[in-house]
Design an enzyme around this catalytic site. Structure first.
Site, PDB file in Angstrom:
ATOM      1  N   SER A  44       0.832  -1.205   0.000  1.00 14.38           N
ATOM      2  CA  SER A  44       0.000   0.000   0.000  1.00 14.38           C
ATOM      3  C   SER A  44       0.865   1.253   0.000  1.00 14.38           C
ATOM      4  O   SER A  44       2.000   1.253   0.479  1.00 14.38           O
ATOM      5  CB  SER A  44      -0.912   0.014   1.230  1.00 14.38           C
TER       6      SER A  44
HETATM    7  N1  SAH Z   1      -0.922  -3.736   3.578  1.00  9.96           N
HETATM    8  C1  SAH Z   1      -0.416  -4.657   2.610  1.00  9.96           C
HETATM    9  C2  SAH Z   1      -1.393  -4.639   1.450  1.00  9.96           C
HETATM   10  C3  SAH Z   1      -1.223  -5.734   0.488  1.00  9.96           C
HETATM   11  S1  SAH Z   1      -2.416  -5.723  -0.843  1.00  9.96           S
HETATM   12  C4  SAH Z   1       0.975  -4.208   2.187  1.00  9.96           C
HETATM   13  O1  SAH Z   1       1.244  -3.023   2.296  1.00  9.96           O
HETATM   14  O2  SAH Z   1       1.772  -5.033   1.739  1.00  9.96           O
HETATM   15  C5  SAH Z   1      -3.736  -6.642  -0.130  1.00  9.96           C
HETATM   16  C6  SAH Z   1      -3.442  -8.036   0.293  1.00  9.96           C
HETATM   17  O3  SAH Z   1      -4.691  -8.625   0.670  1.00  9.96           O
HETATM   18  C7  SAH Z   1      -2.863  -8.948  -0.782  1.00  9.96           C
HETATM   19  O4  SAH Z   1      -1.650  -9.476  -0.331  1.00  9.96           O
HETATM   20  C8  SAH Z   1      -3.920 -10.043  -0.966  1.00  9.96           C
HETATM   21  O5  SAH Z   1      -3.393 -11.324  -1.227  1.00  9.96           O
HETATM   22  C9  SAH Z   1      -4.629 -10.000   0.377  1.00  9.96           C
HETATM   23  N2  SAH Z   1      -5.992 -10.551   0.417  1.00  9.96           N
HETATM   24  C10 SAH Z   1      -6.970 -10.456  -0.515  1.00  9.96           C
HETATM   25  N3  SAH Z   1      -8.080 -11.113  -0.110  1.00  9.96           N
HETATM   26  C11 SAH Z   1      -7.795 -11.638   1.125  1.00  9.96           C
HETATM   27  C12 SAH Z   1      -8.511 -12.436   2.064  1.00  9.96           C
HETATM   28  N4  SAH Z   1      -9.775 -12.847   1.855  1.00  9.96           N
HETATM   29  N5  SAH Z   1      -7.898 -12.799   3.219  1.00  9.96           N
HETATM   30  C13 SAH Z   1      -6.625 -12.398   3.481  1.00  9.96           C
HETATM   31  N6  SAH Z   1      -5.878 -11.664   2.630  1.00  9.96           N
HETATM   32  C14 SAH Z   1      -6.451 -11.282   1.463  1.00  9.96           C
END
Ligand code: SAH
Length: 194
Positions: A44
């Site tokens: 993010s």
């Molecule tokens: N805050 C994180 C954001 C990553 S993007 C960072 O800065 O790295 C969002 C993440 O949510 C992705 O890694 C994706 O795989 C995860 N995601 C999507 N659906 C999900 C679910 N149902 N349960 C857990 N994680 C999920």
């Protein structure tokens, strides 16, 4: 950009974001942009990490925080510095394993990582003082709301690609209060694991 909480600003200043992205992208780690972390996912934007953390962290230290969509673990590292314990869920196994070992190496020892489906939350450790969701469902998942303590706050992007809003939900003794914070753009919250 409107972030006022000094403690959050200090954490943003000192948390090494370059250690959470691939080496090839490390020189761009301090730009205010999302960056790829593999598997079609992104780390993010720092501004949004700060804004979501600030929305949750209003009155002193948080005891238990649930994080859904932990990705590369950068947001988990930020949360670990304002919370007693962080319970982080990630649906992609390879990302979950990588973030677990990275947080361990960097000694963010109060974060527990689970490979699982964040739609279900993590009931064993509920209720949570705060819940941060970093991927967007089309509606607020009922099971996450159930795991929020009275007085607890949840920040969550809601909506389809191109029309998402960041919502702040607060559980009071009387029910749920809701505030819309800003328009945002997150990857979708997906069912199941991979
Ligand atoms: N805050 C994180 C954001 C990553 S993007 C960072 O800065 O790295 C969002 C993440 O949510 C992705 O890694 C994706 O795989 C995860 N995601 C999507 N659906 C999900 C679910 N149902 N349960 C857990 N994680 C999920």
């Amino acid at each position: 950009m409107g972030i006022r909480n000094e403690q959050i600003l200090e954490i943003m200043r000192t948390t090494p974001r370059h250690l959470f992205v691939d080496e090839a992208l490390a020189s761009r780690a301090y730009e205010n942009t999302a960056l790829p972390i593999g598997f079609g996912q992104t780390i993010s934007q720092p501004y949004i990490v700060a804004a979501m953390s600030e929305a949750l962290f209003v009155s002193g230290r948080l005891d238990r925080v649930l994080e859904v969509g932990a990705g590369c673990g950068y947001q988990s590292a930020v949360l670990s510095q304002i919370a007693g314990r962080v319970f982080a869920i990630e649906r992609i196994a390879a990302l979950a394993n990588k973030l677990r070992s990275r947080l361990h190496e960097l000694r963010f020892n109060n974060v527990r990582v689970r490979h699982g489906d964040g739609f279900l939350g993590w009931a064993e450790n509920a209720p949570y003082d705060a819940i941060l969701v970093a991927a967007a469902p089309v509606g607020v998942p009922a099971q996450l709301l159930e795991q929020l303590a009275v007085g607890g706050r949840m920040v969550i992007p809601v909506g389809r690609a191109g029309s998402q809003e960041l919502r702040l939900l607060t559980r009071t003794a009387a029910g749920i209060e809701e505030e819309i914070l800003e328009r945002v753009s997150f990857v979708p919250l997906l069912d199941g694991t991979s």
